[in-house]
Design a protein around this motif. Structure first.
Motif, mmCIF file in Angstrom:
data_model
loop_
_atom_site.group_PDB
_atom_site.id
_atom_site.type_symbol
_atom_site.label_atom_id
_atom_site.label_comp_id
_atom_site.label_asym_id
_atom_site.label_seq_id
_atom_site.Cartn_x
_atom_site.Cartn_y
_atom_site.Cartn_z
ATOM 1 N N LYS A 163 12.020 -17.069 57.682
ATOM 2 C CA LYS A 163 12.746 -17.164 58.956
ATOM 3 C C LYS A 163 12.896 -18.624 59.379
ATOM 4 C CE LYS A 163 11.318 -12.654 60.680
ATOM 5 N NZ LYS A 163 10.470 -11.934 61.649
ATOM 6 N N GLU A 164 11.831 -19.412 59.251
ATOM 7 C CA GLU A 164 11.891 -20.834 59.585
ATOM 8 C C GLU A 164 12.873 -21.574 58.681
ATOM 9 O OE1 GLU A 164 10.634 -23.094 61.817
ATOM 10 O OE2 GLU A 164 10.025 -21.345 62.961
ATOM 11 N N ILE A 165 12.825 -21.268 57.389
ATOM 12 C CA ILE A 165 13.739 -21.901 56.431
ATOM 13 C C ILE A 165 15.185 -21.588 56.794
ATOM 14 C CG2 ILE A 165 14.549 -21.776 54.031
ATOM 15 C CD1 ILE A 165 11.592 -21.520 53.215
ATOM 16 N N HIS A 166 15.424 -20.341 57.166
ATOM 17 C CA HIS A 166 16.781 -19.933 57.534
ATOM 18 C C HIS A 166 17.241 -20.658 58.801
ATOM 19 C CE1 HIS A 166 20.156 -17.328 56.818
ATOM 20 N NE2 HIS A 166 20.185 -16.992 58.095
ATOM 21 N N LEU A 167 16.334 -20.832 59.778
ATOM 22 C CA LEU A 167 16.701 -21.551 60.998
ATOM 23 C C LEU A 167 17.036 -23.012 60.702
ATOM 24 C CD1 LEU A 167 14.114 -20.169 63.592
ATOM 25 C CD2 LEU A 167 16.577 -19.806 63.562
ATOM 26 N N ILE A 168 16.215 -23.659 59.883
ATOM 27 C CA ILE A 168 16.468 -25.058 59.514
ATOM 28 C C ILE A 168 17.780 -25.170 58.743
ATOM 29 C CG2 ILE A 168 15.620 -26.990 58.129
ATOM 30 C CD1 ILE A 168 12.774 -25.974 58.816
ATOM 31 N N TYR A 169 18.023 -24.203 57.874
ATOM 32 C CA TYR A 169 19.258 -24.185 57.082
ATOM 33 C C TYR A 169 20.480 -24.065 58.002
ATOM 34 C CZ TYR A 169 22.680 -22.416 53.703
ATOM 35 O OH TYR A 169 23.798 -22.221 52.940
ATOM 36 N N LEU A 170 20.392 -23.207 59.011
ATOM 37 C CA LEU A 170 21.516 -23.039 59.938
ATOM 38 C C LEU A 170 21.691 -24.264 60.829
ATOM 39 C CD1 LEU A 170 21.104 -19.299 60.979
ATOM 40 C CD2 LEU A 170 22.759 -20.286 59.398
ATOM 41 N N GLU A 171 20.581 -24.912 61.232
ATOM 42 C CA GLU A 171 20.686 -26.132 62.041
ATOM 43 C C GLU A 171 21.371 -27.256 61.275
ATOM 44 O OE1 GLU A 171 16.770 -27.144 63.271
ATOM 45 O OE2 GLU A 171 16.593 -25.439 64.649
ATOM 46 N N LYS B 232 23.677 -26.834 59.164
ATOM 47 C CA LYS B 232 25.019 -26.327 58.808
ATOM 48 C C LYS B 232 25.148 -26.094 57.314
ATOM 49 C CE LYS B 232 27.087 -28.631 62.715
ATOM 50 N NZ LYS B 232 27.990 -29.674 63.174
ATOM 51 N N GLY B 233 24.050 -25.689 56.689
ATOM 52 C CA GLY B 233 24.066 -25.351 55.271
ATOM 53 C C GLY B 233 23.993 -26.533 54.339
ATOM 54 N N ARG B 234 23.692 -27.721 54.869
ATOM 55 C CA ARG B 234 23.688 -28.917 54.027
ATOM 56 C C ARG B 234 22.344 -29.197 53.379
ATOM 57 N NH1 ARG B 234 26.773 -30.918 58.567
ATOM 58 N NH2 ARG B 234 28.964 -30.966 57.977
ATOM 59 N N TYR B 235 21.253 -28.784 54.021
ATOM 60 C CA TYR B 235 19.927 -29.104 53.499
ATOM 61 C C TYR B 235 19.578 -28.234 52.309
ATOM 62 C CZ TYR B 235 18.572 -32.020 57.483
ATOM 63 O OH TYR B 235 18.473 -33.021 58.404
ATOM 64 N N TRP B 236 18.918 -28.821 51.339
ATOM 65 C CA TRP B 236 18.395 -28.111 50.184
ATOM 66 C C TRP B 236 16.880 -28.156 50.266
ATOM 67 C CZ3 TRP B 236 19.452 -24.241 47.663
ATOM 68 C CH2 TRP B 236 19.092 -24.011 46.352
ATOM 69 N N ALA B 237 16.172 -27.675 49.306
ATOM 70 C CA ALA B 237 14.723 -27.472 49.370
ATOM 71 C C ALA B 237 13.922 -28.724 49.747
ATOM 72 C CB ALA B 237 14.221 -26.888 48.058
ATOM 73 N N PRO B 238 14.185 -29.914 49.188
ATOM 74 C CA PRO B 238 13.364 -31.069 49.573
ATOM 75 C C PRO B 238 13.439 -31.415 51.062
ATOM 76 C CG PRO B 238 14.534 -31.548 47.551
ATOM 77 C CD PRO B 238 15.077 -30.252 48.061
ATOM 78 N N LYS B 239 14.640 -31.383 51.630
ATOM 79 C CA LYS B 239 14.788 -31.693 53.050
ATOM 80 C C LYS B 239 14.161 -30.610 53.921
ATOM 81 C CE LYS B 239 17.814 -35.221 53.676
ATOM 82 N NZ LYS B 239 18.085 -36.103 54.746
ATOM 83 N N ILE B 240 14.331 -29.359 53.544
ATOM 84 C CA ILE B 240 13.737 -28.265 54.308
ATOM 85 C C ILE B 240 12.217 -28.342 54.216
ATOM 86 C CG2 ILE B 240 13.478 -25.759 54.402
ATOM 87 C CD1 ILE B 240 16.431 -25.538 53.729
ATOM 88 N N HIS B 241 11.707 -28.670 53.049
ATOM 89 C CA HIS B 241 10.262 -28.834 52.871
ATOM 90 C C HIS B 241 9.737 -29.944 53.770
ATOM 91 C CE1 HIS B 241 6.777 -30.630 50.633
ATOM 92 N NE2 HIS B 241 6.366 -29.386 50.833
ATOM 93 N N GLU B 242 10.463 -31.045 53.835
ATOM 94 C CA GLU B 242 10.061 -32.168 54.673
ATOM 95 C C GLU B 242 10.037 -31.780 56.153
ATOM 96 O OE1 GLU B 242 12.113 -36.362 55.822
ATOM 97 O OE2 GLU B 242 12.094 -35.828 53.695
ATOM 98 N N SER B 243 11.050 -31.048 56.599
ATOM 99 C CA SER B 243 11.087 -30.643 58.008
ATOM 100 C C SER B 243 10.021 -29.591 58.323
ATOM 101 C CB SER B 243 12.477 -30.144 58.387
ATOM 102 O OG SER B 243 12.838 -29.068 57.578
ATOM 103 N N LEU C 275 2.691 -26.095 52.908
ATOM 104 C CA LEU C 275 3.234 -25.388 51.754
ATOM 105 C C LEU C 275 3.812 -26.395 50.776
ATOM 106 C CD1 LEU C 275 6.642 -23.765 52.558
ATOM 107 C CD2 LEU C 275 5.556 -25.374 54.059
ATOM 108 N N SER C 276 4.043 -25.938 49.556
ATOM 109 C CA SER C 276 4.555 -26.821 48.513
ATOM 110 C C SER C 276 6.074 -26.706 48.411
ATOM 111 C CB SER C 276 3.929 -26.464 47.166
ATOM 112 O OG SER C 276 4.376 -25.202 46.753
ATOM 113 N N LEU C 277 6.641 -27.675 47.734
ATOM 114 C CA LEU C 277 8.088 -27.681 47.506
ATOM 115 C C LEU C 277 8.496 -26.490 46.648
ATOM 116 C CD1 LEU C 277 10.862 -29.068 47.691
ATOM 117 C CD2 LEU C 277 10.197 -30.444 45.730
#
Length: 132
Positions: free
Chosen positions: A32-40, A42-53, A61-63
């Motif tokens: 759910k958190e990953i999906h919220l960050i992804y929507l914030e 606008k679909g541009r972030y991939w796993a490394p940026k989402i992991h960082e946030s 958690l790990s990458l």
């Protein structure tokens, strides 16, 4: 019913008492958190940026786990990885200069000249064509 399906009663009653593990609950919360960050983003972030946030929000958690949860939830970035050319491992062959900068001709079609871009384009067309 168990006799007709030829399964033990124990299996039937166990299927009624499915308990979600702590790890699975964490994964659902993280998804759910990953999906919220992804929507914030606008679909541009991939796993490394989402992991960082997620790390800035005090999640531990790990990458690889973020990558696994994103692929399970079918979340993909809209950005593509940029193409970076690598130097080729082929040896450079130096050819003889046949014209020696003399472009004068006596007849038509006696000397033909091209630049390297045409050569590269033709080479890509010949060797990298999907219609071969």
């Amino acid at each position: 019913m168990c006799e007709i399906l030829e399964i033990p009663r124990k299996c039937h009653y166990q299927s009624l008492q499915i308990v979600v593990s702590n790890r699975e609950q964490e994964n659902q919360e993280l998804t759910k958190e990953i999906h919220l960050i992804y929507l914030e983003s606008k679909g541009r972030y991939w796993a490394p940026k989402i992991h960082e946030s997620l790390l800035t929000k005090w999640f531990s958690l790990s990458l690889k786990r973020v990558q696994r949860l994103m692929s399970k939830a079918r979340i993909r970035s809209i950005t593509k990885k940029k193409y970076r050319p690598y130097p080729s491992k082929e040896k450079v062959i130096q050819l003889d200069n046949l014209l020696k900068q003399d472009f004068t001709t006596q007849t038509i079609n006696e000397k033909w000249v091209t630049d390297i871009t045409c050569l590269i384009f033709n080479r890509q067309r010949l060797f990298l064509s999907p219609y071969r």
